[in-house]
Design a protein around this motif. Structure first.
Motif, mmCIF file in Angstrom:
data_model
loop_
_atom_site.group_PDB
_atom_site.id
_atom_site.type_symbol
_atom_site.label_atom_id
_atom_site.label_comp_id
_atom_site.label_asym_id
_atom_site.label_seq_id
_atom_site.Cartn_x
_atom_site.Cartn_y
_atom_site.Cartn_z
ATOM 1 N N ALA A 120 0.819 -1.212 0.000
ATOM 2 C CA ALA A 120 0.000 0.000 0.000
ATOM 3 C C ALA A 120 0.847 1.253 0.000
ATOM 4 N N ALA A 121 1.944 1.245 0.755
ATOM 5 C CA ALA A 121 2.823 2.422 0.793
ATOM 6 C C ALA A 121 3.469 2.657 -0.568
ATOM 7 N N ALA A 122 3.874 1.577 -1.221
ATOM 8 C CA ALA A 122 4.471 1.717 -2.550
ATOM 9 C C ALA A 122 3.455 2.263 -3.548
ATOM 10 N N LEU A 123 2.202 1.768 -3.450
ATOM 11 C CA LEU A 123 1.167 2.265 -4.359
ATOM 12 C C LEU A 123 0.851 3.738 -4.089
ATOM 13 N N GLU A 124 0.813 4.109 -2.808
ATOM 14 C CA GLU A 124 0.571 5.516 -2.470
ATOM 15 C C GLU A 124 1.686 6.409 -3.005
ATOM 16 N N ALA A 125 2.926 5.952 -2.894
ATOM 17 C CA ALA A 125 4.042 6.741 -3.426
ATOM 18 C C ALA A 125 3.942 6.877 -4.943
ATOM 19 N N GLU A 126 3.503 5.788 -5.589
ATOM 20 C CA GLU A 126 3.354 5.848 -7.050
ATOM 21 C C GLU A 126 2.236 6.814 -7.445
ATOM 22 N N MET A 127 1.095 6.760 -6.738
ATOM 23 C CA MET A 127 -0.031 7.615 -7.087
ATOM 24 C C MET A 127 0.226 9.077 -6.737
ATOM 25 N N ASP B 261 -0.046 11.196 -13.022
ATOM 26 C CA ASP B 261 -0.873 12.197 -13.697
ATOM 27 C C ASP B 261 -2.291 11.687 -13.923
ATOM 28 N N LYS B 262 -2.639 10.559 -13.303
ATOM 29 C CA LYS B 262 -3.994 10.027 -13.412
ATOM 30 C C LYS B 262 -4.958 10.764 -12.493
ATOM 31 N N ILE B 263 -4.457 11.520 -11.533
ATOM 32 C CA ILE B 263 -5.310 12.208 -10.577
ATOM 33 C C ILE B 263 -4.841 13.647 -10.420
ATOM 34 N N VAL B 264 -5.745 14.492 -9.907
ATOM 35 C CA VAL B 264 -5.413 15.877 -9.546
ATOM 36 C C VAL B 264 -5.383 15.920 -8.024
ATOM 37 N N ARG B 265 -4.309 16.427 -7.473
ATOM 38 C CA ARG B 265 -4.109 16.304 -6.030
ATOM 39 C C ARG B 265 -4.625 17.492 -5.228
ATOM 40 N N GLU B 266 -4.770 18.681 -5.849
ATOM 41 C CA GLU B 266 -5.124 19.857 -5.059
ATOM 42 C C GLU B 266 -5.892 20.852 -5.921
ATOM 43 N N GLN B 267 -6.867 21.505 -5.313
ATOM 44 C CA GLN B 267 -7.668 22.505 -6.017
ATOM 45 C C GLN B 267 -6.921 23.837 -6.046
ATOM 46 N N ALA B 268 -6.858 24.417 -7.233
ATOM 47 C CA ALA B 268 -6.166 25.708 -7.398
ATOM 48 C C ALA B 268 -7.091 26.859 -7.001
ATOM 49 N N GLY B 269 -6.517 28.013 -6.832
ATOM 50 C CA GLY B 269 -7.285 29.178 -6.391
ATOM 51 C C GLY B 269 -8.317 29.654 -7.389
ATOM 52 N N ASN B 270 -8.099 29.385 -8.665
ATOM 53 C CA ASN B 270 -9.053 29.832 -9.685
ATOM 54 C C ASN B 270 -10.045 28.748 -10.070
ATOM 55 N N GLU B 271 -10.052 27.650 -9.333
ATOM 56 C CA GLU B 271 -10.949 26.554 -9.639
ATOM 57 C C GLU B 271 -12.128 26.566 -8.665
#
Length: 288
Positions: free
Chosen positions: A128-135, A139-149
């Motif tokens: 699970a730790a290895a998968l979390e590090a990979e994810m 670029d399959k996911i967006v990790r954080e919402q930007a200020g203009n979103e």
């Protein structure tokens, strides 16, 4: 006469002697009888004493034999009881040893299972730790919402006003261009009362001013222009392809398998509509 006297003189002494002898004979006989009786009594006493001694000796012998038999019986019973106690103690010791062995085996098995479980858990945690590090760098996911979103949840249901601050309507839905993934228009409900009898028009998103994370949304349309605008026409929603028919040779479904995700189930047509839910783009527009 002289003869008579002489005869008498001779007879009288002899008679006295005879009488004396006759008197002495009973006395001697009585003494003899007494002596004989005494002797007989002594013999009887000796016999009685002998019999009593013999009886006492016999009774003593019988008592001694009885005591010896009782002692032998008591000793045998005590020995039997001691043997039984020893056997019971041995059986209890064997049972205790067996229970101790079973407990030790169970503890060993539990320890092995725990070690195996810990090893499996460690392996799962490492994977699970290895998968979390990979994810984290994927670029399959967006990790954080930007200020203009913005979040759609912030926009839908928000009030829209004209430039002079007059209420035009509320945002009911958003139109997304699936080719480029951009929001192109907002569906605004105009007129009506509490959503009843309102008309839905589409306003390009670049014609809306969305400030303070959709706390204020304004449009260049006036109220009259919004009421005069044509109602937006939704297209029919494309249906998903029907599933392939079941293969008769395929194994039957496992009744123990996990049930389908209820979130993926189709909506119940008989269920009441959620007034807070956004409008379905494929739903027919309400009448003016």
């Amino acid at each position: 006469m002289r003869k008579i006297l002489l005869t008498t003189a001779l007879v009288l002494p002899l008679s006295g002697f005879a009488y004396a002898q006759t008197a002495e004979a009973p006395a001697e006989n009585a003494a003899d009888q007494a002596a004989q009786a005494a002797e007989n009594s002594a013999d009887a006493a000796n016999d009685a004493a002998t019999d009593a001694a013999d009886a006492a000796a016999t009774a003593a012998d019988d008592a001694a034999e009885a005591a010896s038999d009782a002692a032998d019986a008591t000793g045998d019973a005590a020995a039997d009881a001691a043997d039984a106690t020893a056997d019971a103690a041995n059986d209890a010791a064997e049972s205790a040893d067996a229970a101790a062995d079973a407990s030790a085996d169970a503890a060993a098995d539990a320890g092995d299972a725990a070690m195996e479980g810990e090893a499996a858990a460690d392996a799962d945690a490492a994977e699970a730790a290895a998968l979390e590090a990979e994810m984290a760098s994927s670029d399959k996911i967006v990790r954080e919402q930007a200020g203009n979103e913005l979040r759609v949840d912030w926009i839908t249901g928000a009030n829209v006003t004209s430039p002079d601050g007059t209420a035009v309507g509320q945002v009911r839905d958003l139109i997304v261009d699936t080719d480029n993934g951009q929001l192109i228009a907002a569906i605004i409900g105009v007129g009506g009362f509490l959503g009843i009898g309102e008309k839905q028009i589409a306003v390009p998103l670049d014609q809306l001013s969305i400030n303070y994370d959709a706390e204020e949304i304004t449009t260049e349309l006036t109220v009259d222009e919004a009421k005069a605008a044509p109602e937006y026409v939704f297209r029919e929603r494309a249906a998903a392809p029907a599933p392939a028919p079941a293969d008769p040779a395929a194994p039957a479904a496992d009744p123990a398998a996990a049930p389908a995700d209820p979130a993926m189930a189709p909506a119940d047509p008989a269920a009441p509509a959620d007034p807070a839910a956004p409008a379905d783009p494929a739903a027919p527009a309400p009448a003016n």
